[in-house]
Design a protein around this motif. Structure first.
Motif, mmCIF file in Angstrom:
data_model
loop_
_atom_site.group_PDB
_atom_site.id
_atom_site.type_symbol
_atom_site.label_atom_id
_atom_site.label_comp_id
_atom_site.label_asym_id
_atom_site.label_seq_id
_atom_site.Cartn_x
_atom_site.Cartn_y
_atom_site.Cartn_z
ATOM 1 N N THR A 1 0.764 -1.130 -0.080
ATOM 2 C CA THR A 1 0.082 -0.065 -0.069
ATOM 3 C C THR A 1 0.740 1.232 0.196
ATOM 4 O O THR A 1 2.005 1.196 0.745
ATOM 5 C CB THR A 1 -0.775 -0.093 1.212
ATOM 6 N N GLU B 1 4.076 1.579 2.306
ATOM 7 C CA GLU B 1 4.230 0.921 3.486
ATOM 8 C C GLU B 1 5.521 0.395 4.277
ATOM 9 O O GLU B 1 5.556 0.473 5.552
ATOM 10 C CB GLU B 1 3.011 0.029 3.708
ATOM 11 N N LYS C 1 -5.689 3.740 7.452
ATOM 12 C CA LYS C 1 -6.693 4.180 6.614
ATOM 13 C C LYS C 1 -7.462 5.348 7.247
ATOM 14 O O LYS C 1 -7.516 5.425 8.490
ATOM 15 C CB LYS C 1 -7.620 3.178 6.545
ATOM 16 N N ARG D 1 -5.413 5.932 2.318
ATOM 17 C CA ARG D 1 -4.213 5.483 3.284
ATOM 18 C C ARG D 1 -3.414 6.786 3.345
ATOM 19 O O ARG D 1 -3.115 7.272 2.215
ATOM 20 C CB ARG D 1 -3.333 4.350 2.580
#
Length: 65
Positions: free
Chosen positions: A3, A12, A19, A36
């Motif tokens: 993500t 990430e 989120k 995110r």
């Protein structure tokens, strides 16, 4: 699946992210968007600032109208 931060694009693996869910209206219909945001961006931007960016990006209606 890796993500990325919606604002800066950091993965990430580089910076932990979380989120945030926003709701708004587009052409009078309810819209919901979950994005995110990394810890760095959420540290220097308030939730209201992030919400304004989301509203501009997705052309949501002005709530005062």
């Amino acid at each position: 699946m890796m993500t990325k931060c919606w604002i800066c694009g950091a993965s990430e693996l580089q910076v932990p992210n979380h989120k945030i869910k926003f709701t708004g209206k587009y052409c009078g219909k309810r819209r919901q968007k979950t994005i995110r945001v990394c810890d760095c961006c959420s540290g220097w931007l308030s939730v209201n600032d992030i919400e304004e960016k989301v509203k501009e990006e997705y052309c949501w209606d002005d709530p005062e109208q």
